[in-house]
Design an enzyme around this catalytic site. Structure first.
Site, PDB file in Angstrom:
ATOM      1  N   LYS A 204       0.857  -1.182   0.000  1.00  0.00           N
ATOM      2  CA  LYS A 204       0.000   0.000   0.000  1.00  0.00           C
ATOM      3  C   LYS A 204       0.894   1.233   0.000  1.00  0.00           C
ATOM      4  O   LYS A 204       1.659   1.461   0.930  1.00  0.00           O
ATOM      5  CB  LYS A 204      -0.918   0.007   1.230  1.00  0.00           C
ATOM      6  CG  LYS A 204      -1.862   1.209   1.274  1.00  0.00           C
ATOM      7  CD  LYS A 204      -2.759   1.162   2.495  1.00  0.00           C
ATOM      8  CE  LYS A 204      -3.694   2.353   2.542  1.00  0.00           C
ATOM      9  NZ  LYS A 204      -4.574   2.321   3.732  1.00  0.00           N
ATOM     10  N   LYS A 261      -2.076  -1.594  -3.732  1.00  0.00           N
ATOM     11  CA  LYS A 261      -2.966  -0.434  -3.706  1.00  0.00           C
ATOM     12  C   LYS A 261      -2.119   0.831  -3.790  1.00  0.00           C
ATOM     13  O   LYS A 261      -1.170   0.975  -3.013  1.00  0.00           O
ATOM     14  CB  LYS A 261      -3.777  -0.443  -2.404  1.00  0.00           C
ATOM     15  CG  LYS A 261      -4.713   0.740  -2.239  1.00  0.00           C
ATOM     16  CD  LYS A 261      -5.429   0.717  -0.892  1.00  0.00           C
ATOM     17  CE  LYS A 261      -6.366   1.907  -0.762  1.00  0.00           C
ATOM     18  NZ  LYS A 261      -7.034   1.947   0.549  1.00  0.00           N
TER      19      LYS A 261
END
Length: 337
Positions: A204, A261
């Site tokens: 992320k 992400k």
């Protein structure tokens, strides 16, 4: 140019593009509703849907409306929903203690969905940003001006057990604390929830594409900024090898699904992770990716459906098995026509 001019070619790749049926036979990648997970936002009370201005077509929903939405999503063939709560500011605190309330909003939403639509996969985020006044994903250490890693992990493990008790299928730690996947796996197993899966936000990045999401859950207003600095725990967008280190650690600690992400700006990372692991791989097409396509389409600069579909196809082609996307419902509806 002479009509008689002809290249002497044995291989002509365009032969397999000549008709729609030939193109279908040669198609290498597809996106089906079953590959998609719809992120959904739940808010308190018996209230009307609350549109999110920065995410056209997406609303915060009451539990009652959320249950109805999940019925519709399941009927469309969508495999799962990822739950995110929008709490009243009065419930937020420095330590995010509302996250450990056994009757907090997201846990009641899990129970309601699993009672009404047991077939749909319910995923809940594990992070403190919806619960804290500062908007960070964990417990803030004011002296260090940083998150307290190990203390945050302890809270996340408790949150995971509460979610499992409520009936969630999968917990998704999105905080990027060191060691949290292993601690969550131990906590779940020790409490008899060995069947509850972990979808780890493994890579992320500290991205600029999260702004609309922070509006949706209220963490931006809590912190007083859409540009909250999370670079001490989220990944540097410049770092590819570091992302692979994080992925390897999460796999080693017991993650069932790995995630990258955002998705679109990190297709290279998705491909690298796909080649580094045999585990299922998720990618999150985040709120900013959704918003930019919607905004350009509203201005007539892009074809909404074609750009939406191409963006999802690119994520699948890069190697994602499943995609969290705000386009899931609209894509599935279009697939039926």
């Amino acid at each position: 140019m002479s009509d008689s001019y002809k290249l002497e070619l044995t291989r002509r790749p365009r032969r397999m593009r000549r008709t729609a049926s030939l193109r279908a036979l040669a198609c290498e990648t597809e996106v089906l509703p079953q590959h998609l997970i719809q992120p959904v936002f739940v808010l308190e009370g018996d209230v009307a849907p609350e549109p999110i201005g920065s995410m056209p077509g997406i609303s915060r929903l009451s539990i009652k409306d959320l249950v109805a939405e999940c019925r519709e999503l399941h009927a469309l063939g969508i495999s799962g929903v990822a739950l995110f709560p929008k709490l009243d500011d009065s419930l937020k605190s420095d330590d995010g203690r509302e996250a450990l309330n056994p009757n907090t909003l997201v846990l009641r939403a899990i129970r309601a969905i699993k009672a009404a639509v047991p077939e749909i996969t319910v995923i809940t985020d594990l992070a403190l940003d919806p619960y804290t006044v500062h908007g960070h994903d964990g417990l803030w250490d004011a002296a260090a001006q940083d998150l307290a890693n190990d203390a945050t992990v302890e809270v996340l493990a408790e949150m995971a057990v509460l979610a499992a008790e409520a009936g969630v299928d999968m917990v998704a730690p999105s905080d990027m604390m060191d060691g949290r996947v292993g601690a969550i796996r131990v906590a779940l197993d020790d409490n008899g929830y060995d069947k509850t899966a972990i979808m780890a936000y493994s890579a992320k990045f500290a991205s600029a594409f999260y702004g609309p999401f922070r509006d949706a859950v209220g963490s931006a207003s809590s912190a007083g900024t859409h540009h909250l600095d999370k670079r001490t725990y989220q990944l540097n967008p410049a770092n590819r090898r570091e992302a692979l280190v994080e992925v390897a650690l999460d796999e080693e600690e017991g993650a069932d699904v790995l995630m990258v992400k955002p998705a679109g700006p990190y297709l290279d990372i998705i491909r690298e992770v796909r080649e580094a692991t045999e585990l299922p791989l998720a990618a999150y097409q985040v709120s900013g990716e959704y918003a930019q396509i919607m905004a350009a389409a509203e201005r007539g600069w892009l074809d909404l459906e074609r750009c939406r579909d191409e963006s999802l196809l690119a994520i699948r082609r890069a190697g994602a098995d499943m995609i969290l996307t705000y386009f899931a419902k609209a894509y599935a509806q279009a697939a039926l026509t």
